[in-house]
Scaffold this motif. Structure first.
Motif: not given
Length: 94
Positions: A11-23
């Motif tokens: 399972r991909s940690p999409l919320r973490l990727r979302l936060g890192l993308s915004v950062w």
């Protein structure tokens, strides 16, 4: 829980990727703006490339999040078995 098929049911940690993308989006936009204002075109271009990558990643992550629980299952949904194709049709090499 280990099933032995983790690479296919990971399972991909999409919320973490979302936060890192915004950062990354924020920092790349700030870097592009600051390097443009201080007349460093090479660094501004490099930050612009990182900005473009962050925008693409952010759009992919948001697309997967919007697809729902099949693509982003919650903790209460157990791992599902991978699709092995049509059992009536032989796979290549068998």
């Amino acid at each position: 829980m280990r099933t032995g098929s983790e690479p296919t049911t990971a399972r991909s940690p999409l919320r973490l990727r979302l936060g890192l993308s915004v950062w990354g989006l924020i920092w790349a936009a700030a870097g592009t703006a600051l390097f443009t204002l201080t007349d460093h075109p090479g660094w501004a271009a490099a930050c612009g490339v990182v900005l473009l990558i962050a925008v693409v990643d952010l759009s992919v992550v948001l697309h997967h999040i919007r697809q729902g629980p099949h693509w982003q299952p919650g903790r209460d949904i157990p791992p599902y078995e991978p699709d092995h194709g049509n059992p009536r049709r032989p796979r290549h090499g068998h």
